[in-house]
Design an enzyme around this catalytic site. Structure first.
Site, mmCIF file in Angstrom:
data_model
loop_
_atom_site.group_PDB
_atom_site.id
_atom_site.type_symbol
_atom_site.label_atom_id
_atom_site.label_comp_id
_atom_site.label_asym_id
_atom_site.label_seq_id
_atom_site.Cartn_x
_atom_site.Cartn_y
_atom_site.Cartn_z
ATOM 1 N N ASP A 57 1.313 -0.984 -0.184
ATOM 2 C CA ASP A 57 -0.118 0.468 -0.130
ATOM 3 C C ASP A 57 0.838 1.507 0.121
ATOM 4 O O ASP A 57 2.108 1.368 0.947
ATOM 5 C CB ASP A 57 -0.966 0.154 1.501
ATOM 6 C CG ASP A 57 -1.994 0.530 1.276
ATOM 7 O OD1 ASP A 57 -2.644 1.854 0.676
ATOM 8 O OD2 ASP A 57 -3.121 0.234 1.650
ATOM 9 N N HIS A 116 -11.310 -2.480 3.684
ATOM 10 C CA HIS A 116 -11.087 -2.290 4.589
ATOM 11 C C HIS A 116 -12.061 -0.895 4.797
ATOM 12 O O HIS A 116 -11.764 -0.536 6.188
ATOM 13 C CB HIS A 116 -9.857 -2.188 4.700
ATOM 14 C CG HIS A 116 -8.840 -0.849 4.058
ATOM 15 N ND1 HIS A 116 -9.324 -0.937 2.951
ATOM 16 C CD2 HIS A 116 -8.978 0.486 4.603
ATOM 17 C CE1 HIS A 116 -8.689 0.163 2.632
ATOM 18 N NE2 HIS A 116 -7.840 0.801 3.598
ATOM 19 N N ASP A 117 -12.604 -0.143 4.147
ATOM 20 C CA ASP A 117 -13.439 0.486 4.227
ATOM 21 C C ASP A 117 -14.937 0.877 4.190
ATOM 22 O O ASP A 117 -15.215 2.273 3.907
ATOM 23 C CB ASP A 117 -12.882 2.091 3.187
ATOM 24 C CG ASP A 117 -11.525 2.419 3.346
ATOM 25 O OD1 ASP A 117 -10.741 2.858 4.751
ATOM 26 O OD2 ASP A 117 -10.716 2.712 2.774
ATOM 27 N N ASP A 164 -3.296 4.535 -2.730
ATOM 28 C CA ASP A 164 -4.064 5.429 -1.590
ATOM 29 C C ASP A 164 -4.246 6.606 -1.986
ATOM 30 O O ASP A 164 -3.221 7.603 -2.215
ATOM 31 C CB ASP A 164 -3.660 5.908 -0.236
ATOM 32 C CG ASP A 164 -4.674 5.906 1.359
ATOM 33 O OD1 ASP A 164 -5.747 5.062 0.974
ATOM 34 O OD2 ASP A 164 -4.299 6.571 1.747
ATOM 35 N N GLU A 220 -6.638 4.225 -6.251
ATOM 36 C CA GLU A 220 -7.882 4.061 -5.559
ATOM 37 C C GLU A 220 -7.798 5.984 -5.939
ATOM 38 O O GLU A 220 -7.606 6.786 -5.294
ATOM 39 C CB GLU A 220 -7.076 4.246 -3.661
ATOM 40 C CG GLU A 220 -8.725 4.738 -3.110
ATOM 41 C CD GLU A 220 -8.608 4.670 -1.796
ATOM 42 O OE1 GLU A 220 -9.346 4.614 -0.668
ATOM 43 O OE2 GLU A 220 -7.654 5.075 -1.585
HETATM 44 O O1 TEU Z 1 -9.150 5.809 2.025
HETATM 45 C C1 TEU Z 1 -10.041 7.209 0.976
HETATM 46 C C2 TEU Z 1 -10.503 7.947 1.870
HETATM 47 O O2 TEU Z 1 -11.267 8.573 1.445
HETATM 48 C C3 TEU Z 1 -11.978 6.896 2.297
HETATM 49 O O3 TEU Z 1 -11.007 7.938 3.811
HETATM 50 C C4 TEU Z 1 -13.318 6.804 2.602
HETATM 51 O O4 TEU Z 1 -13.471 8.033 1.747
HETATM 52 C C5 TEU Z 1 -13.977 6.244 3.618
HETATM 53 O O5 TEU Z 1 -13.209 5.209 4.411
HETATM 54 C C6 TEU Z 1 -14.918 5.656 3.345
HETATM 55 O O6 TEU Z 1 -15.224 4.887 4.252
HETATM 56 C C7 TEU Z 1 -7.849 5.470 2.057
HETATM 57 C C8 TEU Z 1 -7.390 4.405 2.528
HETATM 58 O O7 TEU Z 1 -8.228 3.763 2.031
HETATM 59 C C9 TEU Z 1 -8.573 4.319 4.255
HETATM 60 O O8 TEU Z 1 -8.179 3.444 4.851
HETATM 61 C C10 TEU Z 1 -7.825 5.983 4.363
HETATM 62 O O9 TEU Z 1 -8.581 5.844 5.533
HETATM 63 C C11 TEU Z 1 -7.665 7.431 4.096
HETATM 64 O O10 TEU Z 1 -7.261 6.815 3.130
HETATM 65 C C12 TEU Z 1 -6.645 8.149 4.430
HETATM 66 O O11 TEU Z 1 -5.430 7.819 4.213
#
Ligand code: TEU
Ligand code: CA
Length: 545
Positions: free
Chosen positions: A97, A314-315, A198, A240
């Site tokens: 990542d 994971h989000d 990311d 992403e």
């Molecule tokens: O996620 C990008 C992001 O915009 C997320 O915060 C998203 O909007 C939200 O989680 C949706 O539920 C990436 C990573 O995948 C996330 O885990 C990180 O917190 C974020 O970037 C910051 O690095």
């Protein structure tokens, strides 16, 4: 050049929750190594490893304090090297990542930068003037509140599009860009197979114009990065990109564009959201809209770019809870979701535990919530007068903790995840729903995934076949894939209702995969059971479409 990932399926590991090897309640790299045979059995070709770098863990590792160091909770650099080597033995590549929109505020660059305006690292970050309490502008953080944090030492604000402990890097600074490329080459030289990038679509931001995603310099930076690091190598890169349209995704992923292999776009997973509202305002899923979104991406990127295929990460909430039915039809709907996604063109991603149909984990109070995004939202909304019960209900549907629960390996205490106290409690279902049970049951969701992974390796039609939507009502998603005179038909009922469907234009040759055992298929009069799905090889009667 044929790329290693084209006919493979990628598996995402969230290290904190995968497998604990030493009883401290936190998943770790030796824990991952101990389960590589399981992953090899599933057949995946790559692991996207969520961040394992040194980090104060404000955002579970997405706040990095040393890009070339490993978080001691997860292990050592020697463990990391061993993971790469052990995975390679099983023909599995590690995808790191890459979090380069921001660092942790504990990164040496930021510590130095915040000492004085004259620091040689000052310009690695984004500083602006503004009287205390008056922010430089209205930019907001994804994790609630203003995106600017006042730093009393130097009397300026710095930008953070996520937590205030995650200051944004200044990509306009050439020195910063070279430092990042050097770090990327460090990892490439260790023998990794790719990067997941990311929020890469934010690096071209123009904060003074309040432009964050898709800034004017974005694609030049990515081209420059490609040239300076992974370009010309047999390497997977997936960006992403929450703000990608098919046109933008084509720019990133077209094979001659010198940018990335593919991007994660989020149009299908945000189908229950209304533009202008936050993700916490939930709406029922419009399956007609979902179908059109898939069809559009499949068609628009065909031979011009490359899709990534995923239901969750994971989000996001657990796939079967969000898009399927996690009660009566958990097994069948989870298999349906797998079939209808893996039937498409692109690279499929499985999020840890999706392959055994893990579900969301409801909570009753904010004290049970770990995730910074949900906690900040809760505090902000409570201060604005919202009702706790409404917020908890939204958290239960959407919070990132749903996907981050430690994994249930068996029916023992704490699902065999740890011999100690897990950092976050497991879903209480672990006694019935765990990997050991799934492996022992030849009809489990696991074996549907395993078969889909294998089918992709063995059938070029799944990799390269042209997608065409088959016209049906909105409860059904049906399409064909066609390659070299061969046609595969994919049909899925994504509701709990029985559905009738007649497809007289196709003659059944053979069933490739079906989520109902031993059921005959009559394509002229399909009586689809709730969540029934199959892939079948067919002959198109009116000639090849
Ligand atoms: O996620 C990008 C992001 O915009 C997320 O915060 C998203 O909007 C939200 O989680 C949706 O539920 C990436 C990573 O995948 C996330 O885990 C990180 O917190 C974020 O970037 C910051 O690095
Ligand atoms: Ca551990």
């Amino acid at each position: 050049m044929k790329q290693w990932w084209q006919d493979k399926v990628i598996y995402q590991i969230y290290p904190k929750s995968f497998k604990d090897s030493n009883g401290d309640g936190i998943g770790d790299i030796p824990g991952i190594i101990s389960q590589l045979d399981y992953l090899a059995d599933l057949g995946i070709g790559g692991i996207w490893l969520s961040p394992v770098y040194a980090s104060p863990q404000v955002d579970n590792g997405y706040d990095i304090s040393d890009y070339e160091g490993i978080n001691p909770d997860y292990g050592t650099m020697a463990d990391m090297k061993q993971l790469i080597a052990e995975a390679e033995k099983r023909d599995i590549k590690i995808i790191m990542d890459l979090v380069v929109n921001h660092t942790s505020d504990q990164h040496a660059w930021f510590i130095d930068a915040s000492q004085s305006k004259d620091s040689e690292y000052r310009d690695f970050y984004i500083w602006r003037d503004g009287a205390e309490g008056e922010f430089p502008n209205a930019l907001q953080s994804t994790f609630s509140g203003p995106a600017w944090q006042f730093d009393p030492k130097t009397n300026q604000y710095f930008l953070h599009l996520f937590a205030k402990e995650q200051p944004d890097l200044n990509w306009e600074n050439e020195k910063l860009r070279s430092a990042i490329y050097k770090m990327m080459n460090f990892w490439i030289d260790l023998g990794i197979g790719g990067f997941r990038m990311d929020v890469i679509d934010l690096i071209g931001k123009q904060p003074d114009k309040e432009i964050t995603a898709n800034g004017p310099m974005l694609h030049s930076y990515i081209k420059e990065m490609n040239q300076a690091t992974f370009g010309g190598k047999n390497f997977l890169t997936v960006g992403e990109t929450w703000g990608a349209t098919p046109k933008i995704a084509e720019e990133y992923s077209n094979p001659n564009g010198g940018e990335l292999s593919m991007v994660f776009q989020f149009e299908h997973v945000t189908v229950d959201e209304v533009p202008g509202e936050t993700k916490w305002n939930t709406h029922p899923i419009d399956f007609g809209a979902l179908k059109s979104i898939f069809a559009k991406w499949q068609t628009d990127l065909y031979q011009k770019g490359w899709n990534s295929l995923f239901w969750n990460n994971h989000d996001l909430p657990r796939a079967v809870s969000h898009f399927g039915n996690d009660k009566e039809y958990r097994e069948r709907s989870a298999k349906m979701l797998a079939i209808v996604l893996h039937g498409q063109q692109g690279t499929p991603y499985i999020y840890q535990g999706e392959e055994i149909g893990l579900t969301n984990t409801p909570v009753t109070s904010i004290d049970e919530v770990n995730d910074i995004e949900a906690r900040n939202m809760y505090n902000t909304e409570i201060a604005a007068g919202k009702k706790p019960s409404d917020l908890i209900s939204a958290i239960n549907q959407k919070s990132r903790d749903n996907a981050r629960r430690p994994l249930p390996w068996n029916a023992e205490k704490n699902g065999g995840f740890t011999t100690g106290n897990p950092w976050l409690p497991l879903n209480p279902s672990y006694q019935k729903l765990n990997f050991e049970e799934a492996l022992a049951n030849p009809n489990s969701i696991f074996y549907t995934y395993k078969k889909l992974v294998e089918l992709r390796k063995e059938n070029p039609i799944l990799v390269d076949g042209k997608f065409q939507l088959v016209d049906t009502n909105d409860s059904i998603f049906a399409y064909t894939r066609t390659l070299g005179g061969k046609t595969w038909l994919v049909v899925a009922n994504w509701t709990a209702n029985e559905e009738q469907l007649s497809l007289p234009e196709f003659k059944l040759e053979k069933i490739v995969i079906h989520n109902i055992e031993n059921k005959q298929l009559d394509l002229k009069a399909l009586a689809l059971q709730p969540y029934e799905a199959f892939i079948a090889e067919v002959i198109t009667k009116a000639g090849t479409k």
